[in-house]
Design a protein around this motif. Structure first.
Motif, PDB file in Angstrom:
ATOM      1  N   VAL A  19      37.772  37.469  50.390  1.00  0.00           N
ATOM      2  CA  VAL A  19      38.958  36.878  49.779  1.00  0.00           C
ATOM      3  C   VAL A  19      38.611  36.334  48.401  1.00  0.00           C
ATOM      4  N   GLU A  20      39.416  36.660  47.396  1.00  0.00           N
ATOM      5  CA  GLU A  20      39.238  36.079  46.058  1.00  0.00           C
ATOM      6  C   GLU A  20      40.546  35.449  45.615  1.00  0.00           C
ATOM      7  N   ASP A  21      40.423  34.306  44.958  1.00  0.00           N
ATOM      8  CA  ASP A  21      41.587  33.575  44.462  1.00  0.00           C
ATOM      9  C   ASP A  21      42.014  34.157  43.118  1.00  0.00           C
ATOM     10  N   ASP A  22      43.265  34.611  43.017  1.00  0.00           N
ATOM     11  CA  ASP A  22      43.712  35.163  41.726  1.00  0.00           C
ATOM     12  C   ASP A  22      44.335  34.098  40.820  1.00  0.00           C
ATOM     13  N   GLY A  23      44.383  32.865  41.304  1.00  0.00           N
ATOM     14  CA  GLY A  23      44.859  31.766  40.461  1.00  0.00           C
ATOM     15  C   GLY A  23      46.298  31.896  39.981  1.00  0.00           C
ATOM     16  N   SER A  24      47.094  32.758  40.589  1.00  0.00           N
ATOM     17  CA  SER A  24      48.479  33.039  40.159  1.00  0.00           C
ATOM     18  C   SER A  24      48.516  33.500  38.711  1.00  0.00           C
ATOM     19  N   ASN A  25      47.427  34.056  38.223  1.00  0.00           N
ATOM     20  CA  ASN A  25      47.299  34.370  36.799  1.00  0.00           C
ATOM     21  C   ASN A  25      46.798  35.802  36.627  1.00  0.00           C
ATOM     22  N   PRO A  26      47.491  36.617  35.815  1.00  0.00           N
ATOM     23  CA  PRO A  26      47.109  38.030  35.708  1.00  0.00           C
ATOM     24  C   PRO A  26      45.704  38.256  35.156  1.00  0.00           C
ATOM     25  N   ASP A  27      45.272  37.422  34.200  1.00  0.00           N
ATOM     26  CA  ASP A  27      43.928  37.618  33.647  1.00  0.00           C
ATOM     27  C   ASP A  27      42.854  37.333  34.689  1.00  0.00           C
ATOM     28  N   VAL A  28      43.082  36.257  35.463  1.00  0.00           N
ATOM     29  CA  VAL A  28      42.121  35.935  36.516  1.00  0.00           C
ATOM     30  C   VAL A  28      42.123  37.043  37.568  1.00  0.00           C
ATOM     31  N   SER A  29      43.320  37.548  37.910  1.00  0.00           N
ATOM     32  CA  SER A  29      43.418  38.624  38.898  1.00  0.00           C
ATOM     33  C   SER A  29      42.589  39.827  38.488  1.00  0.00           C
ATOM     34  N   LEU A  30      42.733  40.171  37.225  1.00  0.00           N
ATOM     35  CA  LEU A  30      42.038  41.332  36.693  1.00  0.00           C
ATOM     36  C   LEU A  30      40.531  41.122  36.796  1.00  0.00           C
ATOM     37  N   GLN A  31      40.106  39.930  36.417  1.00  0.00           N
ATOM     38  CA  GLN A  31      38.697  39.564  36.473  1.00  0.00           C
ATOM     39  C   GLN A  31      38.169  39.671  37.905  1.00  0.00           C
ATOM     40  N   LYS A  32      38.950  39.138  38.856  1.00  0.00           N
ATOM     41  CA  LYS A  32      38.506  39.123  40.251  1.00  0.00           C
ATOM     42  C   LYS A  32      38.525  40.534  40.824  1.00  0.00           C
ATOM     43  N   ALA A  33      39.487  41.341  40.397  1.00  0.00           N
ATOM     44  CA  ALA A  33      39.531  42.728  40.874  1.00  0.00           C
ATOM     45  C   ALA A  33      38.284  43.463  40.398  1.00  0.00           C
ATOM     46  N   ARG A  34      37.910  43.240  39.132  1.00  0.00           N
ATOM     47  CA  ARG A  34      36.685  43.852  38.607  1.00  0.00           C
ATOM     48  C   ARG A  34      35.490  43.420  39.423  1.00  0.00           C
ATOM     49  N   ARG A  35      35.456  42.141  39.724  1.00  0.00           N
ATOM     50  CA  ARG A  35      34.327  41.609  40.474  1.00  0.00           C
ATOM     51  C   ARG A  35      34.245  42.276  41.847  1.00  0.00           C
ATOM     52  N   LEU A  36      35.379  42.359  42.538  1.00  0.00           N
ATOM     53  CA  LEU A  36      35.382  42.940  43.885  1.00  0.00           C
ATOM     54  C   LEU A  36      34.968  44.403  43.852  1.00  0.00           C
ATOM     55  N   VAL A  37      35.458  45.140  42.867  1.00  0.00           N
ATOM     56  CA  VAL A  37      35.185  46.576  42.829  1.00  0.00           C
ATOM     57  C   VAL A  37      33.765  46.850  42.332  1.00  0.00           C
ATOM     58  N   GLU A  38      33.393  46.186  41.227  1.00  0.00           N
ATOM     59  CA  GLU A  38      32.129  46.550  40.582  1.00  0.00           C
ATOM     60  C   GLU A  38      30.932  45.840  41.194  1.00  0.00           C
ATOM     61  N   GLN A  39      31.133  44.616  41.635  1.00  0.00           N
ATOM     62  CA  GLN A  39      30.001  43.906  42.194  1.00  0.00           C
ATOM     63  C   GLN A  39      30.082  43.847  43.715  1.00  0.00           C
ATOM     64  N   GLY A  40      31.274  43.552  44.238  1.00  0.00           N
ATOM     65  CA  GLY A  40      31.433  43.432  45.680  1.00  0.00           C
ATOM     66  C   GLY A  40      31.448  44.774  46.384  1.00  0.00           C
ATOM     67  N   LYS A  41      31.558  45.866  45.635  1.00  0.00           N
ATOM     68  CA  LYS A  41      31.547  47.217  46.213  1.00  0.00           C
ATOM     69  C   LYS A  41      32.539  47.349  47.366  1.00  0.00           C
ATOM     70  N   VAL A  42      33.749  46.863  47.180  1.00  0.00           N
ATOM     71  CA  VAL A  42      34.734  46.968  48.254  1.00  0.00           C
ATOM     72  C   VAL A  42      35.259  48.398  48.328  1.00  0.00           C
ATOM     73  N   ASP A  43      35.670  48.786  49.543  1.00  0.00           N
ATOM     74  CA  ASP A  43      36.209  50.137  49.727  1.00  0.00           C
ATOM     75  C   ASP A  43      37.664  50.212  49.313  1.00  0.00           C
ATOM     76  N   MET A  44      38.343  49.073  49.367  1.00  0.00           N
ATOM     77  CA  MET A  44      39.753  49.067  48.973  1.00  0.00           C
ATOM     78  C   MET A  44      40.166  47.650  48.614  1.00  0.00           C
ATOM     79  N   LEU A  45      41.250  47.552  47.879  1.00  0.00           N
ATOM     80  CA  LEU A  45      41.798  46.240  47.528  1.00  0.00           C
ATOM     81  C   LEU A  45      43.142  46.070  48.219  1.00  0.00           C
ATOM     82  N   PHE A  46      43.442  44.829  48.575  1.00  0.00           N
ATOM     83  CA  PHE A  46      44.727  44.477  49.152  1.00  0.00           C
ATOM     84  C   PHE A  46      45.249  43.304  48.356  1.00  0.00           C
TER      85      PHE A  46
END
Lengths: 328, 419
Positions: free
Chosen positions: B78-105
């Protein structure tokens, strides 16, 4: 007379020898820092390279704020809006209008500089908390325009699109491009704050009335300082457009201005290079702590309180003090 | 000084540690390795309450299924997107590139979802959006790896409401809505359908998000000469609007219709009689007498001491949808194209809706939509009870998709109104 002024401790606390002099210690420090930055893509996994890129971009924003806050004695809270103006224009140009991103960046920086000049005309008459509030209000106007002018800015949803050309699509290629640009910008800013003009700004910071009685045109100096600072914030914003490929009102919001100022303060106001330390500290904390606790904002807040209590001169300012003391 | 120096060095050490590397060991992509799912939810910021319910609903499904699917463990990050698009984008990058997740929800606010969707367009990561309702994500700007499992498009559910309103004999309707894309789209769906059916929109009022005082709008609504009012409000605005509508004496005088978010459990569970009788349209109704829905509402209430909101329901069903697809393909997440294709083809039978649901070719569900009325349940709490059903209703409703997508997206200036 500029020499005399230079020897007045600028910024926060004693800075030791004149800030312009390149002592061997300083050359070594800069070389080590430069080498470390060049090695980042080899040492860190991909995701951290993008974080490092972001740190560099925000360091430029923090340095542009430092020009005003640290060297001119005027703390602005509207630089997020200037930064974001460049981001908006760059992305609008290359996405909605389909132009070249490089042209977009040029127009973006020009737009940001224009906005800064307008801000400057309105704000330089004030100082202290009034300057803070006036720049805050001007920033809020930009934010309001971005939020409501839906047909151009996309309103709440912002504008999306891929701005980055293919040859810098990878994280490390883009990182090196940004690193080269930031190195050049940093050098220019360093020259700027240490130029006779920069020394005049420090004189204004220390005593506006003295500078006026010495015959300096204080408002003109303030106007140029603000506009130049906005120009650099605009460059950071234009690079950020390429980094993020997305812009929404949160990029021009007050939080952005506050973040930039906090980075400058954390690193050390009036140290210029402290901005790199401040940006690195805040961005990495944000990314690191938030994966462990959703109370990461509280931890960030606690960190600021601790810094203000134990190192009000900022991290780099504090290190300089310690070094100066151990020598003396 | 020693203490100070110690503190400074400790702080520096911590800062250095924080910025240092913590490389993830590269996980072998064996079938037995866990499936990693990145969940982006607003746990701080303006919609934090909804974000919490999203996470609860998502976790509830995996807990009921022992966090396992097709022999593979499920790991939810679980990552907090802070209700903010820039933070969301940052966290999505983190999950995909570092967390190696298979999918995002995930994500709740449209702007955060759009930012992440734009990012995964480049990476190809499957991204499932049970809450994000922005029309164009499954219409004009469809991204193949973004699928709205168990979600809905904003204008989809307000069209049947317009049909229903015409059937009640309402000729003139005024709309009031929050002034942002989600509101423009919901109002647009309603206004276009209502005017095509011969009705008339006598006024449209747009107010900024977080409006504290609705009296200027309520005054105009009262004098607009409308047979009914359609309101599109979310969160605290919804609470305030419905309270002030009642306080102004409009309740009972002019019938109130709403977008589904206005009478969602997340809003009405703390409210009283002022919500009674408001009509909305949605795919989910917690007051349905369907046995499967009943059981779901009961389980959710037992677990979290409150009835499920749309957020909880959607994330629960979204998780189920993807889990079903994973079962079909034996838990293979390495073949993204296969996964996406299977999800698109999966007809969900076990969802809390109690009836089968399928996706259209644009990745948006086709539902039996309920016209719902807020009523007091047997335990005295208000809930949404279905009063009529519009079966098999897609995001294009009565329109031909290709024809429909030629018209511009809904905005403050384009509402599809026929004159």
């Amino acid at each position: 007379m500029s020499r005399d002024l230079a020897s007045v401790p600028a910024g926060a606390g004693p800075t030791g020898p004149s800030a312009v002099a390149l002592t061997p210690a300083r050359i070594i420090a800069i070389a080590i820092a430069g080498l470390a930055l060049v090695c980042v893509p080899y040492l860190l996994p991909n995701y951290y390279v993008s974080i490092a890129t972001q740190v560099l971009i925000f360091a430029v924003l923090a340095m542009s704020i430092d020009i005003l806050a640290g060297y001119t004695g005027r703390t602005p809270l509207g630089h997020g809006a200037i930064f974001g103006t460049a981001t908006y224009v760059t992305i609008y140009w290359s996405t909605t209008l389909g132009g070249s991103p490089w042209t977009g960046m040029l127009i973006g920086v020009a737009a940001a500089t224009t906005v800064a000049a307008i801000f400057a005309l309105l704000a330089i008459r004030t100082s202290g908390v009034y300057f803070l509030l006036l720049t805050l209000a001007l920033g809020m106007i930009v934010w309001g325009v971005c939020l409501r002018w839906t047909s151009v800015t996309g309103g709440e949803n912002g504008i999306r699109g891929s701005v980055r050309p293919m040859f810098i699509a990878t994280h490390s290629a883009f990182y090196y491009l940004v690193l080269a640009a930031v190195a050049a910008i940093t050098f220019v800013m360093w020259r700027f704050v240490n130029s006779p003009f920069g020394l005049t700004l420090r004189g204004i910071k220390d005593s506006e009335s003295r500078m006026r009685s010495l015959g300096y045109n204080v408002p003109l100096h303030l106007f140029i300082a603000f506009t130049v600072s906005g120009f650099f914030a605009g460059i950071a914003g234009a690079i950020y457009a390429m980094f993020n490929s997305f812009v929404s009102p949160s990029t021009v919001a007050l939080t952005q201005s506050v973040a930039g100022l906090l980075m400058a303060i954390t690193g050390g106001i009036g140290t210029l290079f402290g901005s790199f330390v401040g940006a690195a500290a805040i961005i990495s904390l944000e990314n690191f702590v938030s994966s462990y606790t959703e109370r990461w904002l509280s931890i960030l807040g606690l960190m600021f309180v601790l810094i203000m209590v134990f190192a009000p001169e900022g991290i780099v300012g504090r290190i300089r003090m310690i070094l100066a003391r151990s020598k003396g | 000084m020693d203490r100070r120096r110690f503190l400074t060095t400790t702080a520096l050490g911590l800062a250095a540690g924080a910025s240092g590397t913590f490389p993830m060991p590269h996980l072998a992509r064996a079938q037995a390795a866990p499936i990693r799912i990145g969940l982006l939810a607003p746990l701080t910021g303006v919609v934090a309450a909804g974000g919490r319910e999203m996470v609860d609903g998502f976790n509830m499904f995996w807990e009921e299924n022992k966090s396992e699917v097709a022999g593979r463990k499920i790991e939810v990050v679980v990552e907090d997107d802070g209700s903010n698009p820039d933070v969301s984008l940052q966290k999505a990058r983190r999950l995909v590139e570092q967390g190696k997740v298979d999918m995002l929800f995930g994500n709740l606010l449209a702007n955060t979802g759009l930012a992440v969707a734009n990012y995964v367009k480049g990476t190809g990561t499957p991204y499932f959006i049970p809450i994000i309702a922005a029309d164009d994500l499954t219409q004009r700007q469809r991204i193949p790896n973004v699928i709205r499992v168990a979600g809905y498009t904003a204008s989809q559910t307000t069209r049947p409401l317009a049909d229903w309103a015409l059937k009640q004999g309402y000729k003139k309707i005024a709309t009031v809505s929050q002034d942002y894309t989600f509101g423009h789209e919901q109002c647009g769906g309603f206004a276009q359908r209502f005017t095509e059916g011969g009705g008339q929109i006598v006024g449209q009022f747009w107010h900024p998000l977080n409006t504290a005082d609705f009296s200027p709008y309520l005054g105009q609504l009262a004098n607009a000469g409308a047979d009914a009012v359609f309101a599109m409000e979310t969160g605290a605005d919804a609470t305030r609007f419905m309270q002030q509508y009642a306080n102004f004496g409009l309740k009972g005088r002019i019938p109130l219709l709403g977008a589904m978010n206005m009478t969602d459990q997340s809003v009405i569970r703390t409210m009283g009689a002022e919500v009674d009788g408001i009509v909305s349209c949605a795919h989910f109704a917690e007051g349905s007498d369907n046995a499967v829905t009943r059981a779901f509402v009961q389980r959710h209430t037992d677990k979290y001491q409150k009835m499920p909101s749309l957020y909880g329901f959607s994330m629960y069903s979204g998780a189920m949808w993807v889990a079903e697809a994973l079962k079909t393909i034996g838990g293979r997440t390495d073949d993204r194209a296969l996964l996406l294709e299977t999800v698109l083809k999966t007809e969900l039978t076990g969802s809390p809706l109690g009836r089968p649901v399928k996706l259209d070719s644009f990745g948006n569900p086709v539902y039996d939509l309920y016209i719902r009325k807020v009523q007091r349940g047997s335990d005295g709490k208000f809930w949404n009870v279905p009063i009529e059903t519009f079966p098999n209703y897609s995001q294009f409703g009565p329109y031909n998709p290709a024809e429909y997508m030629k018209q511009p997206p809904y905005s403050r200036t384009f509402q599809g109104i026929q004159r």
